[in-house]
Design a protein around this motif. Structure first.
Motif, PDB file in Angstrom:
ATOM      1  N   ALA A 189      28.748  33.864  68.823  1.00 39.32           N
ATOM      2  CA  ALA A 189      27.901  33.077  69.720  1.00 39.32           C
ATOM      3  C   ALA A 189      28.688  32.613  70.936  1.00 39.32           C
ATOM      4  CB  ALA A 189      27.323  31.875  68.978  1.00 39.32           C
ATOM      5  N   HIS A 190      29.908  32.136  70.708  1.00 43.10           N
ATOM      6  CA  HIS A 190      30.728  31.664  71.837  1.00 43.10           C
ATOM      7  C   HIS A 190      31.056  32.807  72.786  1.00 43.10           C
ATOM      8  CE1 HIS A 190      33.542  29.186  74.052  1.00 43.10           C
ATOM      9  NE2 HIS A 190      34.435  30.160  73.954  1.00 43.10           N
ATOM     10  N   GLU A 191      31.369  33.976  72.245  1.00 39.10           N
ATOM     11  CA  GLU A 191      31.676  35.127  73.096  1.00 39.10           C
ATOM     12  C   GLU A 191      30.477  35.526  73.944  1.00 39.10           C
ATOM     13  OE1 GLU A 191      34.334  37.023  73.842  1.00 39.10           O
ATOM     14  OE2 GLU A 191      35.609  35.621  72.763  1.00 39.10           O
ATOM     15  N   ILE A 192      29.291  35.471  73.342  1.00 39.79           N
ATOM     16  CA  ILE A 192      28.070  35.808  74.091  1.00 39.79           C
ATOM     17  C   ILE A 192      27.864  34.834  75.241  1.00 39.79           C
ATOM     18  CG2 ILE A 192      25.551  35.879  73.962  1.00 39.79           C
ATOM     19  CD1 ILE A 192      25.871  36.861  71.064  1.00 39.79           C
ATOM     20  N   VAL A 193      27.999  33.536  74.955  1.00 42.52           N
ATOM     21  CA  VAL A 193      27.737  32.508  75.963  1.00 42.52           C
ATOM     22  C   VAL A 193      28.741  32.594  77.109  1.00 42.52           C
ATOM     23  CG1 VAL A 193      27.707  30.023  76.387  1.00 42.52           C
ATOM     24  CG2 VAL A 193      26.546  30.957  74.373  1.00 42.52           C
ATOM     25  N   ARG A 194      30.020  32.743  76.783  1.00 42.39           N
ATOM     26  CA  ARG A 194      31.026  32.805  77.852  1.00 42.39           C
ATOM     27  C   ARG A 194      30.837  34.049  78.715  1.00 42.39           C
ATOM     28  NH1 ARG A 194      35.820  35.908  76.253  1.00 42.39           N
ATOM     29  NH2 ARG A 194      37.012  34.798  77.826  1.00 42.39           N
ATOM     30  N   ARG A 195      30.460  35.168  78.092  1.00 44.82           N
ATOM     31  CA  ARG A 195      30.214  36.385  78.863  1.00 44.82           C
ATOM     32  C   ARG A 195      28.941  36.258  79.712  1.00 44.82           C
ATOM     33  NH1 ARG A 195      32.657  41.357  75.828  1.00 44.82           N
ATOM     34  NH2 ARG A 195      34.298  40.326  74.609  1.00 44.82           N
ATOM     35  N   LEU A 196      27.950  35.556  79.162  1.00 48.85           N
ATOM     36  CA  LEU A 196      26.710  35.346  79.915  1.00 48.85           C
ATOM     37  C   LEU A 196      26.979  34.519  81.160  1.00 48.85           C
ATOM     38  CD1 LEU A 196      23.644  35.626  80.154  1.00 48.85           C
ATOM     39  CD2 LEU A 196      23.411  33.629  78.646  1.00 48.85           C
ATOM     40  N   ILE A 197      27.759  33.451  81.019  1.00 48.81           N
ATOM     41  CA  ILE A 197      28.112  32.622  82.179  1.00 48.81           C
ATOM     42  C   ILE A 197      28.861  33.453  83.211  1.00 48.81           C
ATOM     43  CG2 ILE A 197      29.510  30.670  82.966  1.00 48.81           C
ATOM     44  CD1 ILE A 197      28.917  29.324  80.269  1.00 48.81           C
ATOM     45  N   THR A 198      29.827  34.238  82.753  1.00 43.68           N
ATOM     46  CA  THR A 198      30.615  35.059  83.670  1.00 43.68           C
ATOM     47  C   THR A 198      29.729  36.051  84.418  1.00 43.68           C
ATOM     48  OG1 THR A 198      32.593  34.874  82.307  1.00 43.68           O
ATOM     49  CG2 THR A 198      32.499  36.730  83.829  1.00 43.68           C
ATOM     50  N   ARG A 199      28.837  36.727  83.700  1.00 41.43           N
ATOM     51  CA  ARG A 199      27.958  37.712  84.359  1.00 41.43           C
ATOM     52  C   ARG A 199      27.078  37.055  85.410  1.00 41.43           C
ATOM     53  NH1 ARG A 199      27.396  42.461  81.137  1.00 41.43           N
ATOM     54  NH2 ARG A 199      29.477  42.800  80.268  1.00 41.43           N
ATOM     55  N   MET A 200      26.517  35.902  85.075  1.00 42.72           N
ATOM     56  CA  MET A 200      25.629  35.235  86.021  1.00 42.72           C
ATOM     57  C   MET A 200      26.402  34.721  87.235  1.00 42.72           C
ATOM     58  SD  MET A 200      22.666  33.287  83.799  1.00 42.72           S
ATOM     59  CE  MET A 200      23.710  32.398  82.650  1.00 42.72           C
ATOM     60  N   VAL A 201      27.571  34.132  87.008  1.00 39.86           N
ATOM     61  CA  VAL A 201      28.381  33.631  88.128  1.00 39.86           C
ATOM     62  C   VAL A 201      28.795  34.778  89.039  1.00 39.86           C
ATOM     63  CG1 VAL A 201      30.608  32.615  88.740  1.00 39.86           C
ATOM     64  CG2 VAL A 201      29.217  31.561  86.947  1.00 39.86           C
ATOM     65  N   GLU A 202      29.269  35.865  88.465  1.00 34.74           N
ATOM     66  CA  GLU A 202      29.702  37.008  89.283  1.00 34.74           C
ATOM     67  C   GLU A 202      28.541  37.613  90.054  1.00 34.74           C
ATOM     68  OE1 GLU A 202      31.644  39.578  86.504  1.00 34.74           O
ATOM     69  OE2 GLU A 202      33.541  38.448  86.576  1.00 34.74           O
ATOM     70  N   ASP A 203      27.362  37.639  89.425  1.00 36.07           N
ATOM     71  CA  ASP A 203      26.175  38.149  90.113  1.00 36.07           C
ATOM     72  C   ASP A 203      25.811  37.273  91.304  1.00 36.07           C
ATOM     73  OD1 ASP A 203      23.544  39.969  89.836  1.00 36.07           O
ATOM     74  OD2 ASP A 203      22.934  37.901  90.259  1.00 36.07           O
ATOM     75  N   VAL A 204      25.848  35.957  91.103  1.00 36.81           N
ATOM     76  CA  VAL A 204      25.537  35.025  92.194  1.00 36.81           C
ATOM     77  C   VAL A 204      26.524  35.190  93.341  1.00 36.81           C
ATOM     78  CG1 VAL A 204      25.581  32.586  92.853  1.00 36.81           C
ATOM     79  CG2 VAL A 204      24.330  33.305  90.828  1.00 36.81           C
ATOM     80  N   ILE A 205      27.808  35.285  93.015  1.00 35.78           N
ATOM     81  CA  ILE A 205      28.826  35.401  94.062  1.00 35.78           C
ATOM     82  C   ILE A 205      28.637  36.694  94.850  1.00 35.78           C
ATOM     83  CG2 ILE A 205      31.303  35.735  94.466  1.00 35.78           C
ATOM     84  CD1 ILE A 205      31.779  33.826  92.077  1.00 35.78           C
ATOM     85  N   ASN A 206      28.446  37.811  94.156  1.00 36.68           N
ATOM     86  CA  ASN A 206      28.288  39.093  94.843  1.00 36.68           C
ATOM     87  C   ASN A 206      27.025  39.124  95.689  1.00 36.68           C
ATOM     88  OD1 ASN A 206      30.657  40.166  93.734  1.00 36.68           O
ATOM     89  ND2 ASN A 206      29.602  40.950  91.921  1.00 36.68           N
TER      90      ASN A 206
END
Length: 404
Positions: free
Chosen positions: A263-280
């Motif tokens: 669960a923790h791995e999913i959440v941390r990866r989800l945050i990373t994907r969304m942040v990187e998408d917003v930045i790009n």
């Protein structure tokens, strides 16, 4: 003497808000020799009583349901971290983004959106209740700790971002648009008479970063809390857009991993994907629009900081999943219906007997118009923590809804 302009300075883009070009404060103050205006704003917010009360206000689960669930305060801190990360990547003022993230939920009631629904219902004859507007009211009027003025006397840029982080509120003629087509909330309308926050324009990149950080934080951590509460399971996530791909990644990389770590791995990866998408996505928008100043950002015809269309679709799917399986789950809804009754009862009681509020809340109410009494009572009830609201209801009424 240390210069506040150079203190903690970072490279900033042309479209960033520049601390030394701040439009100032409603009540003029001397500049700090060690902090920029936005660093001072951040510090004032952190030291405010409204900020402290967030530790005992609901995010999704009530404070007594478990120590591991997010509160309104821990949510706010997560939003702050994400907002700073986005602001840093976009080369704008991190301190302003942080101040906005830290203040964005100061106007929330006890029991989260259930409390807001309850207060908005009972306040309909008196102008309604809106937690975004209440955040502005908290920092401009309700905090009463300074000798020379009510409120925290935050900078213009922080107040602008707090009010407009989701976009313009009016057209250039002052007519409400979008969510505020029926008219501006009381707190915003009243403050606009004192200071022009350019409600017709977009807010800064810093404010937009804080707004999208809020979406990223709650969409990810509500999955985590839903799993902890056993309202949802990892198997159910196999049907959720984007999350299903992350679950497959984790399982392929770490076969046999425990559910908690998964669960923790999913959440941390989800945050990373969304942040990187917003930045790009935001960098592409900035290249396309080429704003040369923060005024160009305010005068743009669109929000600049947002998800890509693909991520927007995925986030919509995540929200729908959370809505049906967490926010509207039977146990959660039973508690929230009880919470709404608690706040409605407290409002009605104090509205009919304002002299039963603490002395500092009942001043000048003798013979005051009912609309003023209603707003004062709403301010009082909205500022309560979950715990205090329950205790007050138990003190004043024979039967209190079971919120366990």
């Amino acid at each position: 003497m240390v210069s506040a302009i150079g203190f903690g300075a970072q490279p900033r883009a042309r479209y960033a808000v520049l601390p030394h070009e701040s439009k100032g404060r409603l009540f003029e103050e001397a500049a700090s020799p060690t902090r920029t205006p936005f660093q001072r704003d951040r510090d004032r917010i952190i030291h405010s009583s409204a900020f402290r009360r967030l530790q005992a206000k609901t995010q999704v689960f009530l404070y007594h349901e478990g120590d591991m669930f997010r509160t309104r305060l821990t949510h706010t801190l997560e939003v702050s971290q994400i907002a700073r990360s986005i602001a840093r990547a976009l080369s704008v003022d991190e301190d302003l983004a942080e101040a906005l993230a830290l203040s964005h939920d100061l106007g929330h009631t006890p029991f989260g959106h259930a409390g807001e629904r309850a207060l908005n219902k009972v306040m309909q004859p008196y102008g309604g209740f809106d937690h975004n507007a209440q955040s502005l009211r908290a920092v401009t009027a309700l905090e009463q700790c300074y000798a020379e003025h009510d409120g925290l006397n935050l900078s213009w840029e922080t107040l602008e971002g707090l009010v407009k982080h989701n976009g313009p509120l009016t057209d250039r003629d002052g007519k409400g648009i979008g969510h505020y087509e029926g008219g501006l909330p009381y707190a915003i309308r009243v403050y606009a008479e004192q200071q022009d926050l350019m409600l017709w324009s977009y807010a800064s990149i810093e404010a937009q970063a804080a707004a999208i950080a809020d979406d990223i934080a709650y969409n990810s951590h509500d999955i985590d809390d839903g799993l902890r509460a056993m309202l949802i399971s990892l198997d159910q996530l196999r049907d959720v857009p984007l999350v299903c791909d992350l679950l497959k990644e984790v399982e392929a990389t770490y076969p046999g991993l425990s559910e908690e770590r998964t669960a923790h791995e999913i959440v941390r990866r989800l945050i990373t994907r969304m942040v990187e998408d917003v930045i790009n996505t935001s960098m592409d928008n900035l290249k396309r629009l080429a704003p040369q100043s923060v005024e160009d950002v305010r005068n743009a015809s669109e929000t600049i900081v947002h998800f890509s269309s693909e991520m927007t679709a995925a986030v919509t799917g995540i929200r729908q999943f959370l809505f049906h399986n967490v926010y509207r789950e039977d146990h959660v809804m039973r508690i929230m219906r009880g919470a709404e009754k608690v706040l409605e009862d407290l409002f009605v009681y104090h509205f009919n007997a304002p002299d039963m509020m603490p002395l500092n809340w009942q001043f000048d109410l003798d013979g005051a118009p009912r609309k003023l009494v209603a707003r004062r009572v709403a301010d009082y009830v909205a500022g309560m923590t979950d715990r205090f609201a329950i205790q007050e209801h138990q003190r004043l009424f024979d039967v209190t809804p079971d919120l366990g």
